[in-house]
Design an enzyme around this catalytic site. Structure first.
Site, PDB file in Angstrom:
ATOM      1  N   THR A  53       0.815  -1.220   0.000  1.00 14.62           N
ATOM      2  CA  THR A  53       0.000   0.000   0.000  1.00 14.62           C
ATOM      3  C   THR A  53       0.847   1.268   0.000  1.00 14.62           C
ATOM      4  OG1 THR A  53      -0.037  -0.187   2.400  1.00 14.62           O
ATOM      5  CG2 THR A  53      -1.952  -1.050   1.224  1.00 14.62           C
ATOM      6  N   CYS A  85      17.741   5.015  -3.315  1.00 15.71           N
ATOM      7  CA  CYS A  85      17.279   5.554  -4.601  1.00 15.71           C
ATOM      8  C   CYS A  85      18.323   6.455  -5.274  1.00 15.71           C
ATOM      9  CB  CYS A  85      15.962   6.298  -4.409  1.00 15.71           C
ATOM     10  SG  CYS A  85      15.923   7.339  -2.954  1.00 15.71           S
ATOM     11  N   HIS A 129      13.871  12.232  -8.390  1.00 10.69           N
ATOM     12  CA  HIS A 129      15.040  12.925  -7.841  1.00 10.69           C
ATOM     13  C   HIS A 129      15.889  13.501  -8.983  1.00 10.69           C
ATOM     14  CE1 HIS A 129      14.017  11.307  -4.059  1.00 10.69           C
ATOM     15  NE2 HIS A 129      14.979  10.411  -3.877  1.00 10.69           N
TER      16      HIS A 129
HETATM   17  N1  LIG Z   1      10.189   6.057  -1.554  1.00 12.46           N
HETATM   18  C1  LIG Z   1      11.292   5.800  -2.220  1.00 12.46           C
HETATM   19  O1  LIG Z   1      11.613   6.439  -3.213  1.00 12.46           O
HETATM   20  C2  LIG Z   1      12.190   4.687  -1.803  1.00 12.46           C
HETATM   21  C3  LIG Z   1      13.280   4.386  -2.615  1.00 12.46           C
HETATM   22  C4  LIG Z   1      14.111   3.332  -2.258  1.00 12.46           C
HETATM   23  C5  LIG Z   1      13.836   2.619  -1.130  1.00 12.46           C
HETATM   24  N2  LIG Z   1      12.763   2.949  -0.337  1.00 12.46           N
HETATM   25  C6  LIG Z   1      12.504   2.135   0.836  1.00 12.46           C
HETATM   26  O2  LIG Z   1      11.334   1.369   0.556  1.00 12.46           O
HETATM   27  C7  LIG Z   1      10.608   1.157   1.763  1.00 12.46           C
HETATM   28  C8  LIG Z   1       9.167   1.658   1.577  1.00 12.46           C
HETATM   29  O3  LIG Z   1       9.212   3.056   1.342  1.00 12.46           O
HETATM   30  P1  LIG Z   1       7.924   3.891   0.903  1.00 12.46           P
HETATM   31  O4  LIG Z   1       8.474   5.199   0.478  1.00 12.46           O
HETATM   32  O5  LIG Z   1       7.092   3.100  -0.032  1.00 12.46           O
HETATM   33  O6  LIG Z   1       7.165   4.063   2.307  1.00 12.46           O
HETATM   34  P2  LIG Z   1       5.588   4.285   2.562  1.00 12.46           P
HETATM   35  O7  LIG Z   1       4.943   4.958   1.411  1.00 12.46           O
HETATM   36  O8  LIG Z   1       5.538   4.942   3.886  1.00 12.46           O
HETATM   37  O9  LIG Z   1       5.008   2.808   2.677  1.00 12.46           O
HETATM   38  C9  LIG Z   1       5.352   1.952   3.746  1.00 12.46           C
HETATM   39  C10 LIG Z   1       4.679   0.610   3.565  1.00 12.46           C
HETATM   40  O10 LIG Z   1       5.091  -0.223   4.651  1.00 12.46           O
HETATM   41  C11 LIG Z   1       3.923  -0.754   5.291  1.00 12.46           C
HETATM   42  N3  LIG Z   1       4.116  -0.916   6.722  1.00 12.46           N
HETATM   43  C12 LIG Z   1       4.402   0.028   7.636  1.00 12.46           C
HETATM   44  N4  LIG Z   1       4.410  -0.510   8.878  1.00 12.46           N
HETATM   45  C13 LIG Z   1       4.088  -1.817   8.728  1.00 12.46           C
HETATM   46  C14 LIG Z   1       3.908  -2.886   9.620  1.00 12.46           C
HETATM   47  N5  LIG Z   1       4.060  -2.745  10.944  1.00 12.46           N
HETATM   48  N6  LIG Z   1       3.583  -4.103   9.120  1.00 12.46           N
HETATM   49  C15 LIG Z   1       3.435  -4.274   7.784  1.00 12.46           C
HETATM   50  N7  LIG Z   1       3.575  -3.283   6.875  1.00 12.46           N
HETATM   51  C16 LIG Z   1       3.908  -2.068   7.345  1.00 12.46           C
HETATM   52  C17 LIG Z   1       2.854   0.299   5.045  1.00 12.46           C
HETATM   53  O11 LIG Z   1       1.582  -0.293   5.227  1.00 12.46           O
HETATM   54  P3  LIG Z   1       0.306   0.578   5.672  1.00 12.46           P
HETATM   55  O12 LIG Z   1      -0.151   1.320   4.446  1.00 12.46           O
HETATM   56  O13 LIG Z   1      -0.660  -0.460   6.116  1.00 12.46           O
HETATM   57  O14 LIG Z   1       0.768   1.499   6.765  1.00 12.46           O
HETATM   58  C18 LIG Z   1       3.159   0.673   3.603  1.00 12.46           C
HETATM   59  O15 LIG Z   1       2.610  -0.283   2.735  1.00 12.46           O
HETATM   60  C19 LIG Z   1      11.379   1.883   2.871  1.00 12.46           C
HETATM   61  O16 LIG Z   1      12.228   0.974   3.506  1.00 12.46           O
HETATM   62  C20 LIG Z   1      12.187   2.914   2.098  1.00 12.46           C
HETATM   63  O17 LIG Z   1      13.351   3.288   2.773  1.00 12.46           O
HETATM   64  C21 LIG Z   1      11.930   3.957  -0.651  1.00 12.46           C
END
Ligand SMILES: NC(=O)c1ccc[n+]([C@@H]2O[C@H](COP(=O)([O-])OP(=O)(O)OC[C@H]3O[C@@H](n4cnc5c(N)ncnc54)[C@H](OP(=O)(O)O)[C@@H]3O)[C@@H](O)[C@H]2O)c1
Length: 349
Positions: free
Chosen positions: A25, A142, A256
């Site tokens: 999500t 990223c 970015h």
């Molecule tokens: N955004 C980027 O550009 C990017 C790039 C490279 C790497 N990352 C990495 O990718 C990961 C996700 O980033 P994001 O930007 O997509 O974050 P995000 O939009 O905040 O999404 C986080 C996801 O993790 C789930 N989550 C949070 N707490 C949880 C729990 N206790 N149990 C199960 N699921 C849980 C959330 O579910 P709910 O919706 O149910 O809360 C949501 O689906 C992070 O580790 C980040 O560092 C991100």
């Protein structure tokens, strides 16, 4: 819920795989699901996992609704490939359960990236390591993933010896909630209303600030900068590469951008860089000098390729060995979801 595709839809001999997306999500997870579909990954069953907050929510895959489930230690039964796009804590807790259940894990968080025995993979650079069928693969930060797409093809010709980078990082790099904060705080600013920051540490509308990760007292670098520097060294297998980054969050919704100044062992002209990068997989040169048209986040958003341009000699180095350039890349795609799905493709190939 597992979505089961009609096996008759798949070519007779093609093997299909049960795939789980953890954090489905979130900003990255939703793109992972979209990339699996768009790239026609051979999915048999798709399991979408998130926190209990999202359990029961419906997402769509291949035109069909898939219900999101709350993650648990039992979520990975029968799963072949588990793509994690949640927090580092979730990865540390649940990746062992996924592997125990027989899945290969691809993790987007920082949990395992610098572990010696875990490959940190950008397929265009070091995808060869996937041939050894590792059970856990880390997906890079990223900025590192986008930067290395342009650095690697140049390094192969002229060997990079020193790199200085400055980033212009979008809200999407901090997840779905940060994107919403940028939207809402911009609306409030335009309406003349106050908007106390809730996700970011500082007001985001019409502002920019040092990356929100904490500063390490000894070096003065923040954790994002240190991650980028360490991960670039690891992906490029250049442990002693001289590299320094300044990471800045800018009020851009998605994709970015970064300015890189790169010193090589041998001279590299702007034309060399343009020629080599125009031949590089996953890179698109955007370098229309007459029109002053160079890589922009608005044009990188939603695109698989990293945009590269503004090639010029660094005039502070008369030797001709230092080149400056500007990149823009969709960090939800090449910087996260697309790279993870490319890793999965490399594993099942
Ligand atoms: N955004 C980027 O550009 C990017 C790039 C490279 C790497 N990352 C990495 O990718 C990961 C996700 O980033 P994001 O930007 O997509 O974050 P995000 O939009 O905040 O999404 C986080 C996801 O993790 C789930 N989550 C949070 N707490 C949880 C729990 N206790 N149990 C199960 N699921 C849980 C959330 O579910 P709910 O919706 O149910 O809360 C949501 O689906 C992070 O580790 C980040 O560092 C991100």
């Amino acid at each position: 819920m597992l979505l089961t595709r009609n096996p008759e839809e798949a070519p007779a001999q093609a093997r299909l795989f049960n795939v789980a997306v953890v954090g489905a999500t979130g900003a990255v997870g939703a793109e992972v699901v979209a990339c699996l579909e768009r790239r026609n990954f051979p999915v048999r069953d798709l399991r979408l996992l998130a926190s209990p907050r999202s359990a029961g929510r419906a997402m769509t895959y291949a035109g069909a609704p898939v219900t999101v489930e709350a993650i648990s230690p039992d979520s990975f039964k029968g799963v072949d490939v588990a793509i994690f796009a949640a927090t580092s804590d979730i990865a540390r807790t649940y990746a062992p359960y996924a592997m125990e259940a027989g899945a290969t894990v691809i993790d987007n968080s920082a949990a395992f990236r610098m572990a010696n025995d875990i490959p940190l993979v950008v397929p265009e650079v070091n995808g060869g390591v996937l041939a050894s069928a590792p059970r856990l693969i880390a997906n890079p930060n990223c900025v590192a993933a986008i930067a290395v797409m342009a650095l690697w093809p140049l390094h192969q010709r002229a060997r990079v010896v020193r790199l200085i980078g400055s980033t212009y990082q979008a809200a999407s790099g901090a997840g779905a909630a940060a994107m919403e904060e940028l939207r809402l705080s911009t609306q409030a600013w335009l309406a003349g209303e106050a908007y106390p920051p809730q996700v970011m540490a500082h007001p985001y509308a019409f502002n920019l600030f040092s990356h929100d990760q904490p500063i390490e007292p000894d070096s003065g670098y923040n954790k994002e900068e240190l991650k980028v520097m360490a991960e670039l060294r690891k992906i490029m297998a250049l442990p002693s590469l001289a590299v320094s980054f300044t990471c800045i969050r800018v009020p851009v919704l998605r994709a970015h951008a970064m300015a890189l100044t790169v010193e090589f062992e041998t001279p590299v002209s702007p034309l060399d860089a343009e020629t080599w990068l125009s031949e590089a997989p996953g890179v698109r040169v955007v370098n229309n000098v007459a029109a002053n048209h160079f890589p922009m986040p608005s044009e990188a958003s939603g695109r698989d390729e990293v945009l590269a341009g503004r090639f010029r000699r660094d005039l502070s180095d008369p030797s001709g060995r230092t080149l400056s350039m500007f990149l823009a890349g969709d960090q939800l795609l090449k910087g996260a979801a697309l790279n993870a799905v490319q890793i999965a493709e490399g594993l099942v190939r």
